[in-house]
Motif scaffolding. Structure first.
Motif, PDB file in Angstrom:
ATOM      1  N   LEU A   1       0.763  -1.331   0.107  1.00  8.54           N
ATOM      2  CA  LEU A   1       0.084   0.037  -0.073  1.00  8.54           C
ATOM      3  C   LEU A   1       0.832   1.293  -0.155  1.00  8.54           C
ATOM      4  CD1 LEU A   1      -2.461  -0.775   2.822  1.00  8.54           C
ATOM      5  CD2 LEU A   1      -2.619  -1.504   0.598  1.00  8.54           C
ATOM      6  N   ALA A   2       0.113   2.405  -0.311  1.00  6.41           N
ATOM      7  CA  ALA A   2       0.780   3.698  -0.387  1.00  6.41           C
ATOM      8  C   ALA A   2      -0.411   4.751  -0.236  1.00  6.41           C
ATOM      9  CB  ALA A   2       1.821   3.887  -1.373  1.00  6.41           C
ATOM     10  N   HIS A   3      -0.137   5.724   0.158  1.00  7.25           N
ATOM     11  CA  HIS A   3      -1.138   6.972  -0.086  1.00  7.25           C
ATOM     12  C   HIS A   3      -0.432   8.247  -0.560  1.00  7.25           C
ATOM     13  CE1 HIS A   3      -0.160   9.262   3.701  1.00  7.25           C
ATOM     14  NE2 HIS A   3      -0.261   8.188   4.312  1.00  7.25           N
ATOM     15  N   ASP A   4      -0.790   9.007  -1.156  1.00 10.21           N
ATOM     16  CA  ASP A   4      -0.467  10.393  -1.552  1.00 10.21           C
ATOM     17  C   ASP A   4      -0.397  11.615  -0.683  1.00 10.21           C
ATOM     18  OD1 ASP A   4      -3.007  10.846  -1.632  1.00 10.21           O
ATOM     19  OD2 ASP A   4      -3.080  11.649  -3.636  1.00 10.21           O
ATOM     20  N   GLY A   5      -0.650  11.157   0.573  1.00  7.16           N
ATOM     21  CA  GLY A   5      -0.500  12.243   1.631  1.00  7.16           C
ATOM     22  C   GLY A   5      -1.827  13.020   1.874  1.00  7.16           C
ATOM     23  N   GLU A   6      -2.892  12.602   0.731  1.00  4.21           N
ATOM     24  CA  GLU A   6      -4.209  13.289   0.748  1.00  4.21           C
ATOM     25  C   GLU A   6      -5.120  11.933   1.127  1.00  4.21           C
ATOM     26  OE1 GLU A   6      -4.800  16.345   0.806  1.00  4.21           O
ATOM     27  OE2 GLU A   6      -2.812  17.023   0.537  1.00  4.21           O
ATOM     28  N   GLN A   7      -6.221  11.752   0.155  1.00  3.26           N
ATOM     29  CA  GLN A   7      -7.178  10.807   0.490  1.00  3.26           C
ATOM     30  C   GLN A   7      -7.023   9.704  -0.514  1.00  3.26           C
ATOM     31  OE1 GLN A   7      -9.208  10.714   3.053  1.00  3.26           O
ATOM     32  NE2 GLN A   7      -7.822  12.458   3.440  1.00  3.26           N
ATOM     33  N   THR A   8      -6.177   9.614  -1.331  1.00  8.35           N
ATOM     34  CA  THR A   8      -5.820   8.563  -2.462  1.00  8.35           C
ATOM     35  C   THR A   8      -5.092   7.354  -1.865  1.00  8.35           C
ATOM     36  OG1 THR A   8      -5.997  10.273  -4.248  1.00  8.35           O
ATOM     37  CG2 THR A   8      -4.990   7.983  -4.799  1.00  8.35           C
ATOM     38  N   VAL A   9      -5.429   6.275  -2.032  1.00  5.35           N
ATOM     39  CA  VAL A   9      -4.824   5.129  -1.421  1.00  5.35           C
ATOM     40  C   VAL A   9      -4.532   4.219  -2.825  1.00  5.35           C
ATOM     41  CG1 VAL A   9      -4.821   2.691  -0.315  1.00  5.35           C
ATOM     42  CG2 VAL A   9      -5.715   4.922   0.764  1.00  5.35           C
ATOM     43  N   LEU A  10      -3.422   3.509  -2.750  1.00  2.00           N
ATOM     44  CA  LEU A  10      -2.742   2.732  -3.818  1.00  2.00           C
ATOM     45  C   LEU A  10      -2.506   1.353  -3.310  1.00  2.00           C
ATOM     46  CD1 LEU A  10      -0.437   5.389  -5.488  1.00  2.00           C
ATOM     47  CD2 LEU A  10      -2.481   4.458  -6.303  1.00  2.00           C
ATOM     48  N   CYS A  11      -2.808   0.395  -4.157  1.00  2.00           N
ATOM     49  CA  CYS A  11      -2.604  -1.039  -3.654  1.00  2.00           C
ATOM     50  C   CYS A  11      -2.083  -1.734  -4.642  1.00  2.00           C
ATOM     51  CB  CYS A  11      -3.877  -1.724  -2.985  1.00  2.00           C
ATOM     52  SG  CYS A  11      -5.214  -1.933  -4.166  1.00  2.00           S
ATOM     53  N   GLY A  12      -1.131  -2.536  -4.467  1.00  2.00           N
ATOM     54  CA  GLY A  12      -0.461  -3.494  -5.254  1.00  2.00           C
ATOM     55  C   GLY A  12      -0.718  -4.966  -4.910  1.00  2.00           C
ATOM     56  N   GLN A  13      -1.004  -5.771  -6.042  1.00  2.00           N
ATOM     57  CA  GLN A  13      -1.454  -7.083  -5.736  1.00  2.00           C
ATOM     58  C   GLN A  13      -0.280  -8.063  -6.228  1.00  2.00           C
ATOM     59  OE1 GLN A  13      -3.911  -5.108  -7.757  1.00  2.00           O
ATOM     60  NE2 GLN A  13      -4.085  -4.387  -5.651  1.00  2.00           N
TER      61      GLN A  13
ATOM     62  N   TRP B   1       1.915  -5.868 -18.365  1.00  2.00           N
ATOM     63  CA  TRP B   1       1.755  -6.644 -17.104  1.00  2.00           C
ATOM     64  C   TRP B   1       2.350  -7.756 -16.942  1.00  2.00           C
ATOM     65  CZ3 TRP B   1       0.605  -3.639 -13.235  1.00  2.00           C
ATOM     66  CH2 TRP B   1      -0.284  -2.676 -13.209  1.00  2.00           C
ATOM     67  N   ALA B   2       2.737  -8.518 -18.195  1.00  2.00           N
ATOM     68  CA  ALA B   2       3.460  -9.694 -17.890  1.00  2.00           C
ATOM     69  C   ALA B   2       4.884  -9.309 -17.309  1.00  2.00           C
ATOM     70  CB  ALA B   2       3.459 -10.238 -19.337  1.00  2.00           C
ATOM     71  N   ARG B   3       5.339  -8.212 -17.629  1.00  2.00           N
ATOM     72  CA  ARG B   3       6.777  -7.719 -17.367  1.00  2.00           C
ATOM     73  C   ARG B   3       6.765  -7.881 -15.668  1.00  2.00           C
ATOM     74  NH1 ARG B   3       9.347  -3.990 -20.583  1.00  2.00           N
ATOM     75  NH2 ARG B   3      11.013  -4.043 -18.955  1.00  2.00           N
ATOM     76  N   PHE B   4       5.534  -7.724 -14.929  1.00  2.00           N
ATOM     77  CA  PHE B   4       5.650  -7.677 -13.563  1.00  2.00           C
ATOM     78  C   PHE B   4       5.590  -9.252 -12.864  1.00  2.00           C
ATOM     79  CE2 PHE B   4       4.451  -3.542 -15.074  1.00  2.00           C
ATOM     80  CZ  PHE B   4       5.079  -2.555 -13.864  1.00  2.00           C
ATOM     81  N   ASN B   5       5.667 -10.085 -13.770  1.00  2.00           N
ATOM     82  CA  ASN B   5       5.764 -11.614 -13.375  1.00  2.00           C
ATOM     83  C   ASN B   5       4.782 -11.797 -12.139  1.00  2.00           C
ATOM     84  OD1 ASN B   5       6.334 -14.172 -13.235  1.00  2.00           O
ATOM     85  ND2 ASN B   5       8.338 -13.692 -12.182  1.00  2.00           N
ATOM     86  N   HIS B   6       3.413 -11.245 -12.182  1.00  2.00           N
ATOM     87  CA  HIS B   6       2.356 -11.431 -11.122  1.00  2.00           C
ATOM     88  C   HIS B   6       2.739 -10.863  -9.950  1.00  2.00           C
ATOM     89  CE1 HIS B   6       1.367 -15.216 -13.908  1.00  2.00           C
ATOM     90  NE2 HIS B   6       0.887 -14.193 -14.214  1.00  2.00           N
ATOM     91  N   TYR B   7       3.557  -9.997  -9.629  1.00  2.00           N
ATOM     92  CA  TYR B   7       3.890  -9.210  -8.524  1.00  2.00           C
ATOM     93  C   TYR B   7       4.146  -7.837  -8.340  1.00  2.00           C
ATOM     94  CZ  TYR B   7       5.974  -9.192  -3.697  1.00  2.00           C
ATOM     95  OH  TYR B   7       6.146  -8.885  -2.425  1.00  2.00           O
ATOM     96  N   VAL B   8       3.564  -7.113  -7.420  1.00  2.00           N
ATOM     97  CA  VAL B   8       4.088  -5.767  -7.325  1.00  2.00           C
ATOM     98  C   VAL B   8       4.586  -5.747  -5.823  1.00  2.00           C
ATOM     99  CG1 VAL B   8       3.160  -3.454  -7.046  1.00  2.00           C
ATOM    100  CG2 VAL B   8       2.801  -4.609  -9.269  1.00  2.00           C
ATOM    101  N   ALA B   9       5.631  -4.946  -5.487  1.00  3.58           N
ATOM    102  CA  ALA B   9       6.190  -4.847  -4.252  1.00  3.58           C
ATOM    103  C   ALA B   9       5.691  -3.531  -3.763  1.00  3.58           C
ATOM    104  CB  ALA B   9       7.532  -5.153  -4.039  1.00  3.58           C
ATOM    105  N   SER B  10       6.815  -2.604  -3.816  1.00  2.88           N
ATOM    106  CA  SER B  10       6.625  -1.110  -3.018  1.00  2.88           C
ATOM    107  C   SER B  10       6.029  -0.128  -4.134  1.00  2.88           C
ATOM    108  CB  SER B  10       8.227  -0.549  -2.838  1.00  2.88           C
ATOM    109  OG  SER B  10       8.717  -1.430  -1.897  1.00  2.88           O
TER     110      SER B  10
END
Length: 373
Positions: A238-250, A282-291
């Motif tokens: 997860l991350a947020h932008d300091g405001e109200q937006t949350v980002l999530c990686g799967q 998306w294939a380049r990410f090999n099914h995984y996102v970290a930070s």
């Protein structure tokens, strides 16, 4: 073949570090003299308030937390009992916490000014750490993602930072297998719930997993829970932008030949919206996102398994570029600039206009970075 080359490079780097033949050059000596200072500014030298903490591999079987000074030089190497993962930094005192990689047995608290250990928090016999935690906005409480060993039932352990980090409460009832936890400016906790029941690191419920992005109050009340249509997308980082937006990686747990979006954005009261990209990208990410990190204009996500990182336009959610970086690991944002680490020692600084400078850090960075602000 590519993975073998990367593993060989990491081994060579570890050997060089152990022998002292590779000198740390990342951002070093930023104020030695005017000529050197000018040179380092051109290379992207950090400002004096940009201090980083991250996990690192010292050599095979030995792990540490690394603190960088205001001048971008090594300040402290803090030995860890086992491999570390995420870092939490206290907002009201000079404490940082390194959490063990899941299924983790410890969380280590240390003073990042002098490297002194302040507390070693053990996981209870029927608990393990999931690798992440966060302080409350006033610094009083430390929240850590945990699981019940037999069931992977999700737990948020609450520790009193003013009382020797004694555990005072547990929150539950939001799902199985939580991973990263962050805190919003209004005090809400956001948990990336992976939905996966594991034995050790082996998943055993992929057919029935229920990942979610869960919002909790500071008292553990479940305020909101949003999910993606595809239940095989285990929400993790997860991350947020300091405001109200949350980002999530799967992490995608579905068919190995399916290549699906792995980063989504959420705002309160809305649905999760997935970031752009074609299946072959998306294939380049090999099914995984970290930070993950976000500036006012861009979103960046790393994939150590894909040996790359991607950059998206924050407004349009279009994928702008994918860049090769072996074992791409942590990312932090400061002054609208992004810094990306890697397990082979390379660090990339990305400016607001997406121009880049690369450095050799002399450190095998491992997993995540945090910045002292």
């Amino acid at each position: 073949m590519q993975q073998m080359a990367i593993d060989r490079a990491k081994r060579n780097l570890a050997k060089a570090l152990a022998m002292g033949t590779l000198s740390p050059s990342l951002l070093a000596g930023c104020v030695t003299n005017s000529t050197a200072a000018k040179s380092n500014v051109e290379l992207g030298c950090m400002n004096t308030n940009q201090v980083l903490i991250g996990g690192a591999i010292r050599r095979q079987g030995q792990f540490e937390a690394v603190v960088y000074s205001q001048l971008g030089q090594f300040q402290h190497h803090i030995p860890l009992p086992a491999r570390g993962h995420g870092v939490a930094i206290a907002p009201s005192k000079h404490h940082a916490v390194m959490f063990a990689r899941r299924p983790g047995s410890y969380a280590m608290v240390f003073d990042y000014r002098d490297g002194e250990e302040k507390a070693l928090i053990p996981a209870e016999n029927n608990r393990h750490f999931y690798g992440h935690g966060v302080y409350s906005n006033d610094g009083r409480w430390l929240y850590a993602t945990q699981g019940e060993r037999a069931t992977s039932r999700g737990i948020i352990g609450v520790y009193d930072a003013e009382n020797s980090y004694k555990k005072v409460a547990e929150f539950s009832g939001f799902g199985v297998g939580p991973h990263e936890i962050i805190i919003m400016s209004d005090g809400r906790l956001v948990v990336g719930v992976g939905g996966v029941h594991t034995q050790g690191r082996t998943p055993i419920n992929l057919a029935t997993m229920k990942p979610s992005l869960s919002y909790l109050s500071g008292n553990g009340e479940l305020l909101d829970q949003v999910m993606l249509p595809d239940h095989h997308k285990s929400i993790r980082h997860l991350a947020h932008d300091g405001e109200q937006t949350v980002l999530c990686g799967q992490q995608y747990r579905g068919e190995p030949d399916d290549y699906v979006p792995l980063v989504a954005m959420h705002r309160t009261g809305e649905s999760l919206v997935e970031l752009g990209g074609e299946p072959e990208q998306w294939a380049r990410f090999n099914h995984y996102v970290a930070s993950i990190a976000a500036t006012d204009s861009h979103i960046l996500a790393t994939s150590p398994r894909g040996n790359c990182y991607g950059i998206w336009d924050k407004s349009s959610l279009d994928l702008l570029e994918i860049n090769v970086l072996p074992d791409a690991s942590g990312v932090v944002v400061k002054n609208d600039q992004l810094y990306v680490s890697s397990g082979v020692g390379k660090v990339v600084k990305i400016n607001a206009d997406l121009t880049k400078n690369a450095f050799v850090s002399g450190i095998q960075w491992d997993n995540h970075w945090s910045a002292i602000t």
